[in-house]
Write an enzyme that holds these catalytic residues in place. Structure first.
Site, short mmCIF file in Angstrom:
data_model
loop_
_atom_site.label_atom_id
_atom_site.label_comp_id
_atom_site.label_asym_id
_atom_site.label_seq_id
_atom_site.Cartn_x
_atom_site.Cartn_y
_atom_site.Cartn_z
N LYS A 188 0.88 -1.18 0.00
CA LYS A 188 0.00 0.00 0.00
C LYS A 188 0.91 1.23 0.00
O LYS A 188 1.42 1.64 1.04
CB LYS A 188 -0.90 -0.06 1.24
CG LYS A 188 -1.41 1.25 1.79
CD LYS A 188 -2.32 2.00 0.84
CE LYS A 188 -2.69 3.35 1.42
NZ LYS A 188 -1.76 4.43 1.03
N GLY A 241 6.03 5.20 8.71
CA GLY A 241 5.18 6.39 8.63
C GLY A 241 5.10 7.07 9.98
O GLY A 241 6.00 6.93 10.81
N SER A 242 4.00 7.78 10.18
CA SER A 242 3.89 8.59 11.39
C SER A 242 3.46 7.77 12.60
O SER A 242 2.85 6.70 12.46
CB SER A 242 2.86 9.69 11.15
OG SER A 242 1.59 9.10 10.95
N THR A 245 -0.41 7.10 12.78
CA THR A 245 -0.88 5.94 12.02
C THR A 245 -0.40 4.65 12.67
O THR A 245 -1.16 3.68 12.76
CB THR A 245 -0.41 6.02 10.55
OG1 THR A 245 -0.78 7.30 10.02
CG2 THR A 245 -1.01 4.93 9.70
N GLY A 246 0.85 4.64 13.12
CA GLY A 246 1.40 3.43 13.76
C GLY A 246 0.54 2.97 14.93
O GLY A 246 0.26 1.78 15.09
N GLU A 264 8.13 1.47 11.84
CA GLU A 264 9.28 2.40 11.72
C GLU A 264 8.67 3.79 11.71
O GLU A 264 8.02 4.17 10.73
CB GLU A 264 10.03 2.17 10.41
CG GLU A 264 10.60 0.80 10.23
CD GLU A 264 11.75 0.51 11.15
OE1 GLU A 264 12.43 1.47 11.57
OE2 GLU A 264 11.96 -0.67 11.48
N CYS A 299 13.26 10.60 7.95
CA CYS A 299 12.93 10.15 9.32
C CYS A 299 14.10 10.37 10.26
O CYS A 299 13.91 10.71 11.43
CB CYS A 299 12.51 8.69 9.31
SG CYS A 299 13.73 7.61 8.61
N GLU A 398 8.09 16.12 16.02
CA GLU A 398 8.68 15.99 14.69
C GLU A 398 7.97 16.94 13.72
O GLU A 398 6.75 16.92 13.61
CB GLU A 398 8.53 14.55 14.20
CG GLU A 398 9.18 14.33 12.85
CD GLU A 398 8.91 12.94 12.29
OE1 GLU A 398 7.76 12.50 12.30
OE2 GLU A 398 9.88 12.31 11.83
P1 NAD Z 1 1.60 8.62 7.41
O1 NAD Z 1 1.53 7.84 8.68
O2 NAD Z 1 0.66 9.74 7.24
O3 NAD Z 1 1.35 7.66 6.17
C1 NAD Z 1 2.14 6.52 5.96
C2 NAD Z 1 1.31 5.48 5.23
O4 NAD Z 1 0.25 5.08 6.08
C3 NAD Z 1 0.66 5.98 3.93
O5 NAD Z 1 0.72 4.96 2.96
C4 NAD Z 1 -0.77 6.22 4.35
O6 NAD Z 1 -1.69 6.09 3.30
C5 NAD Z 1 -0.97 5.11 5.37
N1 NAD Z 1 -2.07 5.38 6.31
C6 NAD Z 1 -2.52 6.57 6.75
N2 NAD Z 1 -3.57 6.39 7.59
C7 NAD Z 1 -3.77 5.06 7.68
C8 NAD Z 1 -4.70 4.23 8.39
N3 NAD Z 1 -5.67 4.75 9.17
N4 NAD Z 1 -4.60 2.89 8.26
C9 NAD Z 1 -3.64 2.34 7.49
N5 NAD Z 1 -2.76 3.06 6.77
C10 NAD Z 1 -2.82 4.41 6.87
O7 NAD Z 1 3.11 9.07 7.25
P2 NAD Z 1 3.75 9.96 6.07
O8 NAD Z 1 3.33 11.36 6.31
O9 NAD Z 1 3.49 9.33 4.75
O10 NAD Z 1 5.30 9.79 6.36
C11 NAD Z 1 5.97 10.62 7.23
C12 NAD Z 1 6.27 9.90 8.53
O11 NAD Z 1 7.01 8.71 8.28
C13 NAD Z 1 7.15 10.73 9.44
O12 NAD Z 1 6.69 10.64 10.77
C14 NAD Z 1 8.51 10.06 9.31
O13 NAD Z 1 9.39 10.27 10.37
C15 NAD Z 1 8.14 8.64 9.16
N6 NAD Z 1 9.23 7.87 8.55
C16 NAD Z 1 9.93 6.96 9.32
C17 NAD Z 1 10.99 6.23 8.79
C18 NAD Z 1 11.75 5.20 9.62
O14 NAD Z 1 12.48 4.41 9.03
N7 NAD Z 1 11.62 5.21 10.91
C19 NAD Z 1 11.34 6.43 7.46
C20 NAD Z 1 10.63 7.37 6.69
C21 NAD Z 1 9.57 8.07 7.26
#
Ligand code: NAD
Length: 494
Positions: A188, A241-242, A245-246, A264, A299, A398
């Protein structure tokens, strides 16, 4: 890669993006589409299928069938390796197309995308292809009349949810080990950076990955991401991701089949500079790159700069010079240092952080504004605040944008205390010539990766993962493989 080759493909037409399910391109079940906007111009780039819950269920079902009939997991390791190596070669052969497509979709500067996106993705796929026939089970030390065997089995169906900042690199960190171990995957991508990752998935099929082993569904996180995470038929969910969401994904897992969830997440990584740093001019340049490359959408960005008080003012003065010399602009120009912000929503969030930092007494030394608005694109000046107290919003939350907060410190103990004062623990750095101090800082600062006299750039042989609310589990290295296997014991009476 030269500018002429980039310019030759920068405006090529992008066909509307469909899902990839069971080896076929399919539209959303209700015909829905979403606009893909260019962060470079704010204009429509193309459309992508706006996936439905039914689309996601079809993709999961396709992955399940492919796993159960062993069309991939049942192949000899040498055959799986061959396919994955071919896939890596195809990624390399299409590197320019993939990098430019990704930049048009997410705004990363092309000089970085060429290295960090297709280049790194191909290297990752190759790494796990080479590893897949070197992973063995074990025989336990049991009594004479028992054979205790430990098998390493694929987990089944893996769901992989990817963010927008480095879709190919991060996508490959999940796809490489998951597929190498014989699993099927449902991918996804982010709704604001799906194009290059969908193309990379197609290349896997071109390389010979059997249909249905890798499926990919575009659409909104709250719809298709949620359906993936709530599925009763997904065995492991891997996510970058964020934190917001995590946290949801953990809830979804608890509400469904208690699938394993690996996260992550974000960071607020401290870059700590002591007065005895071997080369202060180098530390200045690397500190600027460590926060401003990819417009801070990294990140592991070194978003908190802790500088020993005795050198604080001189260091900051040099840093401002280096920062103001960085070129913000067209991400498809090789000499651009800072590309676009991925979306207007993210740009607005960044600017809100600037207002909050000002309201909390931060001292704005440079930047702070949107720039190049006449292009229609989402650009922001690299921004530096001093006098950021450790409890300020800018030191705690962040931003995920080009905003740096600087805080002075007076002792090693104070540096560690400030460094460890957030909910995060992803990355960090220490700059010092004192070997004991370097080791102490590596030991005492709570992070997944700690750099010494450098920042970033770690390759695929070492893990990347966070502690605290930066996540669990690790991407990269042989350790990542553990997420994609189950251990099974065979206890055999002889
Ligand atoms: P995000 O959490 O908004 O989205 C990430 C993914 O999750 C997207 O594909 C999105 O469609 C999906 N998503 C959103 N809501 C969801 C839900 N309710 N259920 C399931 N999936 C859902 O994050 P972003 O804005 O795309 O990315 C930025 C974040 O990612 C920052 O916090 C950054 O630090 C983090 N990040 C971490 C690493 C790492 O390795 N630790 C690497 C890159 C980015």
């Amino acid at each position: 890669m030269d500018q002429t080759s980039i310019d030759a493909v920068r405006n090529s037409k992008i066909v509307p993006q469909l899902h990839l399910i069971g080896g076929r391109h399919v539209a959303a079940s209700d015909g829905g589409e979403m606009d893909i906007l260019s962060p470079l111009t704010g204009q429509l780039l193309t459309k992508a299928a706006r996936g439905t819950t039914e689309d996601m269920e079809a993709a999961i079902a396709s992955a399940r069938v492919a796993f159960e009939d062993k069309r991939w997991a049942g192949q000899p390791p040498a055959a799986r390796k061959k396919v994955m190596l071919k896939w890596a070669d195809l990624i390399d052969a299409n590197a320019l197309e993939l990098a430019v497509l990704g930049v048009r979709d997410n705004g990363t500067e092309i000089s970085m995308a060429l290295k960090a996106e297709p280049g790194s993705a191909a290297a990752t796929i190759r790494y796990y292809a080479e590893a897949l026939d070197k992973i063995y089970g074990e025989i336990a030390p049991t009594s004479d009349d028992i054979l205790g065997m430990i098998h390493k089995e694929p987990v089944g169906v893996v769901g992989a949810i990817i963010p927008w900042n480095f879709p190919l690199m991060i996508g490959a960190w999940k796809l490489g080990p998951a597929l190498a171990m014989g699993n099927s995957v449902v991918l996804k991508p982010s709704e604001t950076a799906s194009l290059s990752l969908m193309r990379m998935a197609e290349l896997a099929l071109e390389a010979g990955l059997p249909e249905g082993v890798l499926n990919a569904v575009t659409g909104e996180g709250a719809v298709v991401g949620e359906a993936l995470a709530l599925s009763m038929d997904v065995d492991v969910l891997v996510f970058t991701g964020s934190g917001t969401t995590g946290r949801r994904l953990l809830e979804y897992a608890a509400r469904s089949n208690m699938k394993r969830v690996y996260l992550e997440l974000g960071g607020k990584s401290p870059n700590i500079v002591f007065a005895d740093a071997p080369k202060l001019d180098e530390a200045v340049k690397v500190a600027a790159g460590g926060i401003f490359r990819n417009a801070g959408q990294v990140c592991v960005a070194g978003s908190r700069l802790l500088v020993e008080a005795s050198i604080h003012d001189d260091f900051v003065a040099e840093l401002i010079k280096v920062t103001e010399a960085m070129k913000v602009g067209d991400p498809l120009k090789l000499d651009t240092n800072i590309g676009a912000i991925n979306s207007l929503a993210q740009l607005d969030r960044n600017l809100e952080f600037v207002q909050t930092a000002l309201a909390e007494g931060g001292n704005l030394m440079t930047g702070g504004k949107r720039t190049l608005e006449e292009t229609g694109g989402y650009f922001m000046q690299p921004t530096i605040f001093t006098d950021v107290t450790p409890d300020a919003t800018l030191a705690q939350k962040e931003v995920f944008g080009p905003v740096l907060g600087i805080t002075p410190f007076h002792s090693d103990e104070e540096a560690v205390r400030i460094a460890n004062s957030t909910i995060y623990g992803l990355a960090g750095a220490v700059w010092t010539s004192n070997l004991s101090r370097a080791h102490r800082m590596v030991r005492d600062v709570r992070t997944g990766v700690m750099h010494v006299n450098t920042y970033g750039g770690a390759d695929g042989t070492v893990p990347l993962g966070g502690v605290g609310q930066s996540g669990n589990g690790s991407d990269k290295s042989l350790h990542a493989i553990d997420k994609y296997i189950n251990l099974k014991t065979a206890w055999i009476k002889l």
